[in-house]
Scaffold this motif. Structure first.
Motif, mmCIF file in Angstrom:
data_model
loop_
_atom_site.group_PDB
_atom_site.id
_atom_site.type_symbol
_atom_site.label_atom_id
_atom_site.label_comp_id
_atom_site.label_asym_id
_atom_site.label_seq_id
_atom_site.Cartn_x
_atom_site.Cartn_y
_atom_site.Cartn_z
ATOM 1 N N ASP A 373 -10.086 13.748 -27.399
ATOM 2 C CA ASP A 373 -10.613 14.968 -26.804
ATOM 3 C C ASP A 373 -11.577 15.641 -27.783
ATOM 4 O O ASP A 373 -11.250 15.840 -28.962
ATOM 5 N N LYS A 374 -12.741 16.024 -27.285
ATOM 6 C CA LYS A 374 -13.781 16.610 -28.141
ATOM 7 C C LYS A 374 -14.010 18.087 -27.833
ATOM 8 O O LYS A 374 -15.086 18.613 -28.116
ATOM 9 N N SER A 375 -13.025 18.731 -27.247
ATOM 10 C CA SER A 375 -13.203 20.136 -26.896
ATOM 11 C C SER A 375 -13.387 21.012 -28.125
ATOM 12 O O SER A 375 -14.081 22.032 -28.070
ATOM 13 N N HIS A 376 -12.763 20.645 -29.265
ATOM 14 C CA HIS A 376 -12.941 21.453 -30.471
ATOM 15 C C HIS A 376 -14.373 21.403 -30.969
ATOM 16 O O HIS A 376 -14.864 22.366 -31.563
ATOM 17 N N ILE A 377 -15.069 20.304 -30.716
ATOM 18 C CA ILE A 377 -16.488 20.233 -31.099
ATOM 19 C C ILE A 377 -17.300 21.168 -30.225
ATOM 20 O O ILE A 377 -18.190 21.872 -30.701
ATOM 21 N N ALA A 383 -19.705 26.263 -26.843
ATOM 22 C CA ALA A 383 -19.712 25.845 -25.445
ATOM 23 C C ALA A 383 -18.557 26.512 -24.701
ATOM 24 O O ALA A 383 -17.474 26.723 -25.252
ATOM 25 N N MET A 384 -18.790 26.809 -23.435
ATOM 26 C CA MET A 384 -17.789 27.452 -22.594
ATOM 27 C C MET A 384 -16.959 26.448 -21.803
ATOM 28 O O MET A 384 -15.841 26.738 -21.405
ATOM 29 N N SER A 385 -17.502 25.266 -21.548
ATOM 30 C CA SER A 385 -16.800 24.235 -20.776
ATOM 31 C C SER A 385 -16.076 23.292 -21.724
ATOM 32 O O SER A 385 -16.528 23.057 -22.846
ATOM 33 N N ARG A 482 -24.014 22.048 -27.132
ATOM 34 C CA ARG A 482 -23.858 23.058 -26.090
ATOM 35 C C ARG A 482 -24.638 22.681 -24.839
ATOM 36 O O ARG A 482 -24.168 22.910 -23.715
ATOM 37 N N TRP A 483 -25.830 22.110 -25.000
ATOM 38 C CA TRP A 483 -26.585 21.680 -23.813
ATOM 39 C C TRP A 483 -25.853 20.568 -23.073
ATOM 40 O O TRP A 483 -25.796 20.565 -21.839
ATOM 41 N N CYS A 484 -25.289 19.655 -23.809
ATOM 42 C CA CYS A 484 -24.604 18.519 -23.171
ATOM 43 C C CYS A 484 -23.365 18.984 -22.426
ATOM 44 O O CYS A 484 -23.126 18.575 -21.287
ATOM 45 N N VAL A 485 -22.562 19.859 -23.047
ATOM 46 C CA VAL A 485 -21.271 20.244 -22.467
ATOM 47 C C VAL A 485 -21.445 21.285 -21.371
ATOM 48 O O VAL A 485 -20.806 21.201 -20.312
ATOM 49 N N ASP A 486 -22.314 22.275 -21.610
ATOM 50 C CA ASP A 486 -22.439 23.382 -20.658
ATOM 51 C C ASP A 486 -23.519 23.170 -19.611
ATOM 52 O O ASP A 486 -23.382 23.632 -18.480
ATOM 53 N N VAL A 487 -24.593 22.473 -19.977
ATOM 54 C CA VAL A 487 -25.726 22.337 -19.049
ATOM 55 C C VAL A 487 -25.681 20.996 -18.326
ATOM 56 O O VAL A 487 -25.601 20.937 -17.097
ATOM 57 N N TYR A 488 -25.717 19.927 -19.087
ATOM 58 C CA TYR A 488 -25.821 18.609 -18.450
ATOM 59 C C TYR A 488 -24.586 18.276 -17.614
ATOM 60 O O TYR A 488 -24.705 17.780 -16.493
ATOM 61 N N HIS A 489 -23.408 18.527 -18.143
ATOM 62 C CA HIS A 489 -22.188 18.196 -17.404
ATOM 63 C C HIS A 489 -22.001 19.059 -16.155
ATOM 64 O O HIS A 489 -21.245 18.682 -15.268
ATOM 65 N N ASN A 490 -22.664 20.213 -16.089
ATOM 66 C CA ASN A 490 -22.533 21.099 -14.932
ATOM 67 C C ASN A 490 -23.815 21.184 -14.120
ATOM 68 O O ASN A 490 -23.987 22.115 -13.330
ATOM 69 N N MET A 491 -24.702 20.224 -14.279
ATOM 70 C CA MET A 491 -25.971 20.197 -13.564
ATOM 71 C C MET A 491 -25.900 19.164 -12.442
ATOM 72 O O MET A 491 -25.368 18.055 -12.641
ATOM 73 N N GLN A 492 -26.415 19.506 -11.277
ATOM 74 C CA GLN A 492 -26.403 18.579 -10.141
ATOM 75 C C GLN A 492 -27.222 17.336 -10.476
ATOM 76 O O GLN A 492 -28.344 17.434 -10.980
ATOM 77 N N GLY A 495 -28.343 11.030 -8.985
ATOM 78 C CA GLY A 495 -27.672 9.739 -8.903
ATOM 79 C C GLY A 495 -26.244 9.820 -8.430
ATOM 80 O O GLY A 495 -25.651 8.803 -8.063
ATOM 81 N N LEU A 496 -25.670 11.026 -8.425
ATOM 82 C CA LEU A 496 -24.298 11.226 -7.958
ATOM 83 C C LEU A 496 -24.251 11.931 -6.617
ATOM 84 O O LEU A 496 -23.208 12.476 -6.236
ATOM 85 N N GLY A 497 -25.361 11.951 -5.879
ATOM 86 C CA GLY A 497 -25.387 12.643 -4.602
ATOM 87 C C GLY A 497 -25.320 14.143 -4.751
ATOM 88 O O GLY A 497 -24.617 14.810 -3.982
ATOM 89 N N ARG A 498 -26.019 14.689 -5.760
ATOM 90 C CA ARG A 498 -26.065 16.122 -6.061
ATOM 91 C C ARG A 498 -24.723 16.655 -6.559
ATOM 92 O O ARG A 498 -24.481 17.860 -6.550
ATOM 93 N N GLU A 499 -23.857 15.785 -7.022
ATOM 94 C CA GLU A 499 -22.602 16.202 -7.626
ATOM 95 C C GLU A 499 -22.787 16.308 -9.134
ATOM 96 O O GLU A 499 -23.541 15.543 -9.731
ATOM 97 N N THR A 500 -22.107 17.242 -9.767
ATOM 98 C CA THR A 500 -22.223 17.388 -11.212
ATOM 99 C C THR A 500 -21.406 16.305 -11.909
ATOM 100 O O THR A 500 -20.396 15.823 -11.366
ATOM 101 N N PRO A 501 -21.796 15.906 -13.121
ATOM 102 C CA PRO A 501 -21.003 14.888 -13.833
ATOM 103 C C PRO A 501 -19.561 15.309 -14.070
ATOM 104 O O PRO A 501 -18.657 14.473 -13.979
ATOM 105 N N ARG A 502 -19.321 16.580 -14.369
ATOM 106 C CA ARG A 502 -17.936 16.997 -14.607
ATOM 107 C C ARG A 502 -17.110 16.927 -13.330
ATOM 108 O O ARG A 502 -15.950 16.489 -13.359
ATOM 109 N N ASP A 503 -17.679 17.351 -12.199
ATOM 110 C CA ASP A 503 -16.948 17.238 -10.933
ATOM 111 C C ASP A 503 -16.691 15.782 -10.578
ATOM 112 O O ASP A 503 -15.624 15.449 -10.046
ATOM 113 N N ALA A 504 -17.657 14.915 -10.864
ATOM 114 C CA ALA A 504 -17.449 13.488 -10.605
ATOM 115 C C ALA A 504 -16.333 12.933 -11.481
ATOM 116 O O ALA A 504 -15.526 12.110 -11.027
ATOM 117 N N TRP A 505 -16.271 13.381 -12.735
ATOM 118 C CA TRP A 505 -15.192 12.920 -13.616
ATOM 119 C C TRP A 505 -13.827 13.374 -13.098
ATOM 120 O O TRP A 505 -12.873 12.589 -13.065
#
Length: 790
Positions: A373-377, A383-385, A482-492, A495-505
């Protein structure tokens, strides 16, 4: 020898046959005793004669083709059915024309079934009159008087004139053609699509010259169309002059647009191979798909390196802010590499590391980030997520780079039960998802900052990227996480049908849980740091910590002390793996004698050891509460720096650990739990503590000087859940309240009050001697000669 019979090879040809001979399609016109007359399919006016003998010779050729009844209506209809002809395939103008004809034919069949008309000429004329009345159209009277001023009308041949009814012979031709073609609607299409002059307007010499100069466009020199046309025009002018002198026909000079059309006829793939090279042309025209088909999370993970298109400052942020302006220009700027591991199914980033070059050590550290788990990073970067994507992937796809194909990376990956496969080199389309992620990083993150190189010299232009660098490497690491965890993972994601990567996970992991990560021993033996240490009675000492077990001591009693191979996990220094016999493949696990180190990181401990050495340089044994306080201070003070450092430079190596032990002068050692905690007697009715249960020494007891067991209770009130952590975390509060800290040397302490009437002497205690300034005086202190330094 008898001569061949010129009529022996005679064959019969039908008018509906099609013959491919002399590199062109022909249709038989007629046949005679001596041979056949053939005409081109699209030019019935030109005929050639071929004898039966010559025709028989050509029949044996490779390219000869004789298609019987090709032009027969039944065969045409069957071919149309096989080709899947539909009216919608025709252009709009032809569709309107055919549908208009179908309306008239349908109405004629209706009158014919009713017996109102017949199939004679008069019958068709009566049908046209009746249908015209029904449709409300009429055939206008045409005046042949040239002096009469009559509004010019569009003739029947115009496709825009749909309101003019057909004549009786025209309607009869529509019906008969449709019936002859077995109601194939394609026969109602007129021949306008074949209209136009198909003959070449240029002489053979001009045509040859035009084609030769057009082919020169496919050259590695990359000539322009304008330059080629200028050369062509000069040569063509000389050709015209020579033709004029010889009295031959003169061709008009082809225009520049005509020359460009000739270039457009060339094979574009061959042109790109000549102008761009085989590799770039292959990437440009390569057939692309949707990538590998995955169904669950961690089924496929792709890894690769990316040279960041950004110039960063090689200096710490705090130092940069305090530097004068004239010194900032002397700070080195450079570009770093980013190693990323991404899950294909969810597009989530499982790990990433920054390094100065593409190396196997960074690749291994990125691979390991997938397993925890990389939440401490993320929290360290603000990052908020949560960054909690972890698990054991089924397979890793990497390129053929030197960082992934060597034994250093492969051996550690296989030891961690990771299936590594390397697609062929120079085939980025076989790893499309990681390549697309790097493009997203470039477009959505890097272009926001000064010092962006653009990715190429052409895009860079005159922009001074090095002079405009404003971000330090630690600042960039913060923003990247912070961009990777908060922006990219929560961006539609498209390739996932407008689903965010975190929701897909979250969705995929609910459907199928990922495989559990390897245990601590396998992680340590797969990704640990290899060092050499000597065994002894206290065990094995690394960075001031001792590791020991009964198995190690039994081996030492049998073989004696020796230098052995040790593997330490930088993420958990609570245990090590040791190989006693260098010729064996068996490794044993040794726990740390200080159980508080379980789960602690090597980087935090080296920082804490450095601070302890500066504060207590003359003390031989540092007591446990002091170590606890130092570790917690390091975690509080360096939480942000330590978290971001995990994606920055790599973990300490064996040389760095040795340098820390030598240069920092860690001559002291940390006592084990067995030396720090002892058995306690029952206090005020509390149950006795069984042997081996850790207790605090009396010198680190409560304010009234009583020792108490972990998990027991104090006489005057309830005991904290964790007295070790409580004593360390409340040190600052005690200092503010004026309570002296017994763990600090030279600090006065109250005399210890013992309630035990008959204290038992310690058989392992040393004889009386000089007191240790690191510990306040007290009769309950135990001393162990194993932990002394010479």
């Amino acid at each position: 020898m008898a001569l061949p019979n010129p009529l022996g090879a005679a064959v019969t040809l039908r008018p509906d046959d099609r013959i491919y001979i002399f590199g062109e399609y022909w249709r038989p016109v007629r046949s005679g005793r001596d041979g056949h007359w053939l005409a081109p399919v699209f030019d019935r006016s030109s005929e050639i004669f071929i004898t039966h003998y010559d025709f028989g010779v050509e029949r044996n050729g490779i390219d000869f083709k004789h298609e019987i009844d090709w032009f027969r209506p039944e065969c045409v209809t069957s071919r149309m059915a096989e080709q899947g002809f539909f009216l919608r395939h025709l252009p709009d103008a032809d569709q309107n024309d055919v549908t208009d004809k179908i309306r008239w034919i349908r109405e004629f069949y209706g009158l014919l079934r009713a017996g109102a008309v017949d199939r004679t000429s008069n019958g068709y004329a009566e049908a046209v009159a009746e249908i015209s009345k029904k449709f409300g159209v009429s055939r206008a009277f045409v005046s042949w008087d040239v002096n009469e001023d009559v509004k010019k009308r569009a003739n029947r041949g115009s496709r825009k004139n749909r309101d003019v009814p057909p004549s009786a012979p025209t309607l009869r031709r529509y019906v008969e053609n449709l019936e002859a073609a077995e109601f194939d609607l394609s026969c109602l299409r007129d021949g306008r699509f074949k209209s136009g002059n198909r003959r070449d307007r240029f002489s053979p010499e001009a045509r040859y010259l035009l084609e030769q100069y057009a082919r020169k466009f496919a050259s590695y020199r990359k000539p322009t169309r304008v330059n080629l046309y200028q050369k062509f025009a000069r040569v063509f002018t000389r050709l015209r002059r020579r033709s004029e002198n010889e009295g031959q026909a003169i061709d008009a000079t082809p225009s520049y647009s005509r020359f460009c059309l000739e270039i457009a006829k060339l094979n574009q793939f061959e042109v790109d191979i000549a102008r761009l090279g085989r590799e770039r042309a292959g990437r440009k025209w390569r057939t692309l798909g949707i990538g590998p088909d995955v169904s669950w999370a961690l089924e496929r993970v792709e890894m690769d390196f990316y040279e960041i298109d950004l110039q960063v400052l090689l200096v710490e942020a705090a130092i940069w802010e305090n530097l004068p302006r004239h010194l900032r220009s002397q700070i080195e700027r450079s570009r770093w590499y980013l190693c990323v591991a991404i899950d294909v199914a969810s597009r989530c980033v499982l790990g990433m590391k920054l390094s100065r070059s593409e190396n196997s050590k960074t690749a291994v550290e990125t691979l390991r980030m997938c397993f925890y788990d990389k939440s401490h990073i993320g929290r360290a970067a603000g990052a908020m997520s949560p960054w909690d994507q972890q698990g054991s992937p089924d397979g890793f796809a990497t390129d053929m780079g030197a960082a992934f194909v060597n034994a250093y990376f492969t051996a550690r990956a296989v030891s961690a039960l990771a299936d590594i496969f390397n697609p062929p080199a120079a085939q980025p389309q076989l790893r499309p998802f990681i390549e697309r992620f790097f493009r997203t990083v470039k477009e959505n993150l890097l272009k926001r900052f000064e010092g962006n190189t653009g990715g190429s010299i052409q895009e860079l232009g005159d922009y001074p990227a090095q002079l405009r660098a404003v971000l330090t490497i630690d600042q960039f690491a913060d923003l990247l996480v912070r961009w990777c965890v908060d922006v990219y993972h929560n961006m539609q994601h498209d390739g996932l049908g407008r689903e965010t990567p975190r929701d897909a996970w979250l969705r995929l992991t609910r459907l199928k849980k990922p495989r559990p990560c390897p245990d601590q021993r396998r992680m340590r033996e797969s990704f640990g740091i290899d060092v050499l240490r000597r065994t002894g009675r206290p065990g094995i000492r690394i960075a001031g910590l001792y590791y020991n077990s009964e198995e190690l001591q039994a081996w030492c009693r049998a073989k004696g002390d020796a230098v052995v191979d040790v593997r330490i996990d930088p993420e958990n220094i609570g245990g090590i793996s040791v190989r006693l016999d260098p010729k064996s493949v068996k490794w044993i696990s040794l726990p740390c004698r200080t159980r508080f180190m379980q789960g602690r990181k090597l980087r935090d401990w080296l920082l804490a050891a450095s601070d302890l050495r500066r504060m207590y340089g003359e003390v031989a044994d540092i007591r446990l509460p002091i170590v606890l306080q130092a570790i917690e201070a390091i975690e509080r003070t360096h939480s942000r720096a330590a978290g971001v450092a995990e994606i920055g430079p790599g973990e300490p190596t064996d040389e760095e650990i040795a340098n820390c032990e030598r240069e920092l002068g860690i001559g002291f050692s940390i006592p084990s739990d067995d030396e720090t905690f002892g058995d306690a007697e029952p206090v005020d009715g509390d149950p006795p503590v069984r042997s081996g249960q850790p207790t605090l020494p009396s010198s680190f007891g409560a304010a009234f000087g009583r020792s108490f067991p972990v998990g027991g209770s104090i006489a005057k009130g309830p005991m904290p859940a964790d007295p070790v952590a409580t004593s360390a975390s409340s040190a600052a509060a005690e200092r503010e309240a004026g309570v002296p800290d017994p763990s600090v040397p030279d600090a006065p302490s109250a005399p210890e009050v013992r309630t035990d009437p008959s204290p038992r002497p310690d058989p392992d205690a040393d004889p009386p001697g000089p007191s240790d300034p690191a510990v306040p005086p007290g009769s309950g202190r135990r001393r162990n000669p194993w932990t002394k330094e010479k």
